[in-house]
Structure formats: structure tokens, C-alpha cells
Design an enzyme around this catalytic site. Structure first.
Site, PDB file in Angstrom:
ATOM      1  CG  ASP A  23      -1.745  -1.153   1.456  1.00 19.40           C
ATOM      2  OD1 ASP A  23      -2.056  -1.819   0.457  1.00 19.40           O
ATOM      3  OD2 ASP A  23      -2.141  -1.423   2.613  1.00 19.40           O
ATOM      4  CE  LYS A  88     -10.829  -5.062   4.551  1.00 16.17           C
ATOM      5  NZ  LYS A  88      -9.645  -4.523   3.860  1.00 16.17           N
ATOM      6  N   PRO A 209      -3.716  -8.822  10.137  1.00 15.60           N
ATOM      7  CG  PRO A 209      -5.505  -7.625   9.206  1.00 15.60           C
ATOM      8  CD  PRO A 209      -5.185  -8.898   9.954  1.00 15.60           C
TER       9      PRO A 209
END
Ligand code: XMP
Length: 255
Positions: A23, A88, A209
Site C-alpha cells: 500500500d 473485501k 493485519p
């Protein structure tokens, strides 16, 4: 070969249980080539210390699924790593299936999905297409951020026992029942990892995470039952990402 087994093989091959969350902060669209170059150069130095890469909207939006992302996924798989798309998935079944078909066409090995949408006309079509193509579905069970308590942590009435139960425990049971390839439980909530591990055992591996930037501790998460750690900013923002990735990977060996 199922995604679960492919992950075990990648973990053995790389001797690492770290999934890199690739990211980056927002860049103006004119700089998208710079974003791709940055992702490629981090992968080049970090790949010996990780077993998979998780891609999120941070990269899909600027790079495009069949442009930059496909090239990146080719690089990832060429380095002996698996590619997970953190979509997701969270819509009606027909839409979920199309989302999955596009990501799998781009080379991804697995998708993250949200069990809140349920099975019939929800995640069933996603599981069907994933099993057919030997791809994996990883279900959210308890997210890593504070607000997760409002949804994943709420107390509900178990439809079978009619007893009060936390929402995340029902999601853990669904992960087993639906044949998920993984369950996401935040490293920020180690007590929940332990509880969920008791339900999942070795059948559904736990992905955690939230290590580092969100405050979770790698060793604690693994001691409590996490099988893989998903790590982004802690590695990406380091002055030497390879050193940090290696240190993190070494810190959980033998636990
Ligand atoms: P950091 O920089 O905090 O990045 O290490 C974490 C990455 O993981 C994503 N994330 C989650 N993904 N369930 C998920 O499926 C979660 O509970 C969760 N928490 C964080 C986040 O979007 C980023 O890509």
C-alpha cells in the site's frame, strides 16, 4: 492445488509467514507510473522475506486491473509468491462472482470477502467460482481497527442455540462451514485470535493485519494462533524495507 496448500508451499519455499500489504499513499494520477515503479522496486528487495503480497485499492485504482496490476501480479508470481486481492467482496452474489472473475483473470490467487452479506445469493457464488478455478477465499472475522467492535464485536443471538454470542464467533463457524481458505483476525485483538483459533484449529488459517502501524505485536499474534501476518506500512515506510521484512519474519520463526 487449493490456495491453502499453495500458501503452505510458498511459506516453506520462502521460510516466511509474512504477507506484504503493498500500500502507498495517494499520488496524483499523473504520477501513476511512479507508483508502479515504487511497488516493483520494493518487491525486488523484499520478496525473499515474504510468502505473499496483498494488494488493495491503493494500487488497483491508480494502476488499473489489466494494466499495471496484471504486470505486478506477474512479477509477484514470478518471485514464487502468491497474490491476494483485498477487495473485501461485499455485494450480491451475481456482482461478487463478476468481481472475482475479473480479479482471477488478472492473475490473483485469492480474494478477501466479507461474511456480513451471508451465503445464499451472497458469498456462495464467490465460493463456487473460486473452488472451480482453484482460487482462495479469505473471510473477515474480526478487523484490526478500533471500530471493528461495533460490527464484528457486537453480541448477537446465535440462530442455532438461541444463546448470546459474539458476531465474530459466528463468522469463525461460517468460515469452517463454507470451506474458507483463511480468516482475517486483527493482530490488535490477540485475545480474539486465541478464541477464533479454538474454533478453526488447523482447518482455516488465520491472517492477522495490524502489526506495527496499527499497534499489533507480531510475536503475540502468532503465539495466540495467527498463521500469517499481513504487514504494510511497517515495511513499506521503513528506510530499509528488506531489513524490516527480514527482521519481522525472523522474529516469529519457531513460535
Ligand atoms: P498496515 O499498514 O496497517 O496495513 O500494516 C494493513 C493492510 O491490511 C488491510 N487491513 C485489513 N484487511 N481485514 C482485512 O482484510 C482487516 O481487518 C484489516 N485491517 C487492515 C489494510 O487495508 C491494509 O491494506
Amino acid at each position: 492445488m487449493s490456495f491453502k496448500i499453495k500458501m503452505q508451499e510458498a511459506t516453506k519455499g520462502k521460510d516466511s509467514k509474512i504477507v506484504l500489504a503493498l500500500d502507498f499513499p495517494f499520488e496524483s494520477p499523473e504520477n501513476r507510473d511512479k507508483v508502479l515503479a515504487k511497488a516493483q522496486s520494493i518487491l525486488k528487495v523484499v520478496h525473499p522475506y515474504i510468502c505473499a503480497v496483498k494488494i488493495n485499492h491503493h494500487l488497483v485504482l491508480p494502476l488499473g486491473t489489466f494494466d499495471g496490476i496484471r504486470r505486478l501480479v506477474e512479477q509477484i508470481r514470478g518471485q514464487g509468491l502468491l497474490a491476494i486481492m483485498d477487495a473485501k467482496v461485499n455485494d450480491i452474489g451475481n456482482t461478487n462472482q463478476v468481481i472475482a472473475e475479473y480479479y482471477y483473470s488478472a492473475g490473483f490467487d485469492a480474494l478477501i470477502a466479507n461474511p456480513f452479506v451471508g451465503w445464499e445469493e451472497g458469498l456462495k457464488p464467490l465460493f463456487d467460482v473460486s473452488k472451480r478455478l482453484d482460487k482462495g477465499v479469505i473471510l473477515l472475522c474480526y478487523m484490526s481497527h478500533k471500530g471493528a467492535s461495533e460490527g464484528y464485536g457486537q453480541t448477537i443471538i446465535d440462530p442455532e442455540t438461541h444463546m448470546q454470542t459474539p458476531q465474530y464467533m459466528l463468522f469463525a463457524r461460517k468460515a469452517l462451514m463454507w470451506g474458507a481458505d483463511g480468516a482475517v483476525v486483527g493482530a490488535t485483538v490477540p485475545d480474539k485470535i486465541r478464541e477464533i483459533k479454538q474454533v478453526l484449529g488447523q482447518h482455516v488459517p488465520i491472517y492477522s493485519p495490524g502489526v506495527g502501524a496499527q499497534g499489533g505485536a507480531a510475536e503475540t499474534a502468532v503465539k495466540m494462533g495467527a498463521d500469517y501476518l499481513i504487514v504494510g506500512r511497517e515495511i513499506i515506510s521503513a528506510s530499509n524495507p528488506a531489513v524490516v521484512a527480514r527482521r519481522l519474519s525472523d522474529s516469529i520463526k519457531g513460535i
